[in-house]
Motif scaffolding. Structure first.
Motif, short mmCIF file in Angstrom:
data_model
loop_
_atom_site.label_atom_id
_atom_site.label_comp_id
_atom_site.label_asym_id
_atom_site.label_seq_id
_atom_site.Cartn_x
_atom_site.Cartn_y
_atom_site.Cartn_z
N THR A 91 27.69 50.34 48.23
CA THR A 91 27.13 51.65 47.89
C THR A 91 27.76 52.21 46.63
O THR A 91 27.43 53.33 46.21
N ASP A 92 28.69 51.47 46.01
CA ASP A 92 29.26 51.92 44.74
C ASP A 92 28.46 51.27 43.60
O ASP A 92 27.32 50.84 43.78
N ASN A 93 29.05 51.18 42.44
CA ASN A 93 28.35 50.65 41.26
C ASN A 93 28.65 49.17 41.01
O ASN A 93 28.56 48.70 39.87
N SER A 94 28.99 48.43 42.06
CA SER A 94 29.36 47.02 41.90
C SER A 94 28.29 46.21 41.20
O SER A 94 28.56 45.45 40.25
N ILE A 95 27.05 46.33 41.66
CA ILE A 95 25.96 45.54 41.09
C ILE A 95 25.76 45.88 39.62
O ILE A 95 25.60 44.98 38.77
N ALA A 96 25.79 47.14 39.29
CA ALA A 96 25.61 47.56 37.90
C ALA A 96 26.73 47.03 37.01
O ALA A 96 26.48 46.59 35.87
N ILE A 97 27.95 47.03 37.51
CA ILE A 97 29.08 46.52 36.73
C ILE A 97 28.89 45.05 36.42
O ILE A 97 29.07 44.60 35.27
N MET A 145 33.16 19.12 37.28
CA MET A 145 33.52 20.53 37.42
C MET A 145 32.29 21.41 37.62
O MET A 145 32.34 22.41 38.31
N ASN A 146 31.15 21.01 36.98
CA ASN A 146 29.95 21.83 37.13
C ASN A 146 29.34 21.69 38.52
O ASN A 146 28.30 22.28 38.80
N LYS A 147 29.99 20.91 39.37
CA LYS A 147 29.56 20.81 40.76
C LYS A 147 30.20 21.89 41.63
O LYS A 147 29.98 21.94 42.83
N ILE A 148 31.02 22.74 41.03
CA ILE A 148 31.74 23.78 41.77
C ILE A 148 31.06 25.13 41.58
O ILE A 148 30.74 25.52 40.45
N ALA A 149 30.84 25.82 42.68
CA ALA A 149 30.38 27.21 42.64
C ALA A 149 31.52 28.11 43.11
O ALA A 149 32.14 27.84 44.14
N ILE A 150 31.81 29.13 42.33
CA ILE A 150 32.80 30.14 42.73
C ILE A 150 32.04 31.32 43.29
O ILE A 150 31.23 31.93 42.58
N VAL A 151 32.28 31.64 44.56
CA VAL A 151 31.52 32.69 45.23
C VAL A 151 32.50 33.79 45.66
O VAL A 151 33.40 33.55 46.46
N ILE A 152 32.29 34.97 45.13
CA ILE A 152 33.16 36.12 45.41
C ILE A 152 32.41 37.10 46.28
O ILE A 152 31.38 37.65 45.86
N LEU A 153 32.88 37.31 47.48
CA LEU A 153 32.26 38.28 48.38
C LEU A 153 32.75 39.68 48.03
O LEU A 153 33.96 39.90 47.87
N ASN A 154 31.83 40.61 47.91
CA ASN A 154 32.18 41.95 47.46
C ASN A 154 31.55 43.01 48.35
O ASN A 154 30.40 42.91 48.77
N TRP A 155 32.33 44.05 48.61
CA TRP A 155 31.80 45.26 49.23
C TRP A 155 32.52 46.46 48.63
O TRP A 155 33.72 46.63 48.81
N ASN A 156 31.78 47.24 47.86
CA ASN A 156 32.33 48.44 47.22
C ASN A 156 33.60 48.14 46.42
O ASN A 156 34.54 48.94 46.41
N GLY A 157 33.60 47.00 45.77
CA GLY A 157 34.79 46.60 45.00
C GLY A 157 34.52 46.54 43.52
O GLY A 157 35.03 45.64 42.83
N GLY A 158 33.74 47.49 43.02
CA GLY A 158 33.37 47.45 41.61
C GLY A 158 34.56 47.39 40.67
O GLY A 158 34.57 46.61 39.71
N GLU A 159 35.58 48.19 40.93
CA GLU A 159 36.75 48.19 40.05
C GLU A 159 37.56 46.91 40.18
O GLU A 159 38.16 46.46 39.19
N LEU A 160 37.59 46.34 41.37
CA LEU A 160 38.25 45.04 41.52
C LEU A 160 37.53 43.97 40.72
O LEU A 160 38.17 43.14 40.05
N LEU A 161 36.21 43.97 40.75
CA LEU A 161 35.44 43.01 39.97
C LEU A 161 35.70 43.20 38.48
O LEU A 161 35.87 42.22 37.74
N ARG A 162 35.74 44.43 38.06
CA ARG A 162 36.00 44.73 36.65
C ARG A 162 37.38 44.22 36.22
O ARG A 162 37.59 43.76 35.09
N THR A 163 38.35 44.27 37.15
CA THR A 163 39.72 43.84 36.85
C THR A 163 39.89 42.33 36.91
O THR A 163 40.55 41.74 36.04
#
Length: 331
Positions: free
Chosen positions: A41-47, A1-19
């Protein structure tokens, strides 16, 4: 299982990431998690940094869209199996286990898609992928559990492991080796149907694509670009023509492309009489881009070793003329 990487592509989706990141973190303890950010350009990275410190961040230099965004970010991901997951996906307990077991069972399995259900109606399949995708003769995509806008309830009818032609970009797993062997996503697509194009190139005598109904996720769908948006119409029509130009067998190329241009025209007429004039323009613009880039896409063609790329002759005829609304009725 540790051979799996989960990669989430994000653009201005800070609230989606939080959810949605909490469920992925909770139910993926043995995987490595990445957020690939398309110069938000939103706060995604900070979140992510402040609320989810165990998640690794890859920062792209610009908003590259889905295709190039993943191509750029995945250069920094070393795990041999990648789960490419939309930022509006909720996962469930043990969702990784049956996928990992499937990959381990056969090294020729290149791509796996889980069951994708509707986050807003969890007893129904979700439009973007459902229980795995197919094409008809004319290149129109449809799914087990979703044919055009008709979405089935999940009654266990697709609780299986099955061969499929394409896996949904909303959530699918792919071997790193295969992704780079097939040169990743076609960056000209920007977004929409690039995963079908990739799957078409992966499908061969050497590799198979599977659906695993024992792994379940919930997808919001349309969180970044809603179906009513004419930009989505433009991308779908343009990219579908590009995909066919690149991948159709030589003997079928002209007749299928000509048929699609006619059918696209009929779709434009339908939009016109519905009063959706922006969508009519989107189709016209898609065709302009198709002709403008025809030589370029013809140069991308590779010799196909697929005998049949399609499941049925015409899903349009079956659906709109014969009134067949479910996957089982099509056959």
């Amino acid at each position: 299982m540790n051979k799996i990487a989960i990669v989430i592509l994000n653009w201005n989706g800070g609230e989606l990431l939080r959810t949605f990141l909490p469920s992925i973190i909770q139910y993926s303890p043995q995987a490595t998690l990445y957020v690939a950010d398309n110069a938000s350009t939103d706060n995604s990275i900070a979140i992510v940094q402040q609320e989810f410190p165990t998640v690794k961040i890859i920062q792209n230099k610009a908003n590259y869209g889905f295709a190039k965004g993943y191509n750029e970010a995945l250069k920094f991901v070393e795990e041999p199996i990648w789960a490419l997951v939309n930022s509006d996906v909720e996962v469930t307990e043990n969702w990784l286990t049956p996928i990992a077991e499937l990959f381990e069972s056969d090294e020729n399995i290149a791509i796996v898609q889980p069951k994708i259900l509707d986050f807003k109606n969890k007893s129904a399949f979700e439009y973007a992928g459902a229980a795995g995708g197919f094409l008809d003769k004319y290149g129109f995509p449809f799914c087990r559990g979703r044919v055009f806008t008709s979405v089935e309830k999940d009654n266990g009818q697709f609780d299986d492991i099955s061969d499929i032609f394409w896996a949904s970009g909303a959530c699918f797993f792919i071997r790193k080796q295969v992704f780079w062997e097939k040169n990743g996503f076609d960056e000209d697509f920007f977004a929409h149907q690039e995963e079908i194009d990739l799957c078409w190139r992966v499908n061969s005598k050497d590799y198979s694509i599977k659906y695993c109904g024992y792994s379940k996720v919930y997808h919001v769908g349309g969180a970044t670009l809603q179906v009513e948006n004419p930009k989505k119409t433009f991308l779908n029509f343009r990219n579908s023509l590009w995909m066919l130009t690149k991948n159709l067998p030589k003997e079928k190329l002209f007749i299928i492309l000509f048929s699609r241009l006619v059918l696209d025209g009929l779709a434009g007429v339908r939009f016109f009489f519905q009063g959706h004039f922006s969508h009519v323009w989107a189709i016209l613009k898609a065709h302009f881009y198709f002709y403008k880039n025809l030589r370029k896409n013809l140069r991308k063609r590779k010799k196909s070793n697929l005998k049949h790329y399609y499941k049925i002759n015409s899903v349009i005829y079956s659906y709109f003329i014969k009134g067949k609304k479910t996957f089982a009725e099509l056959f």
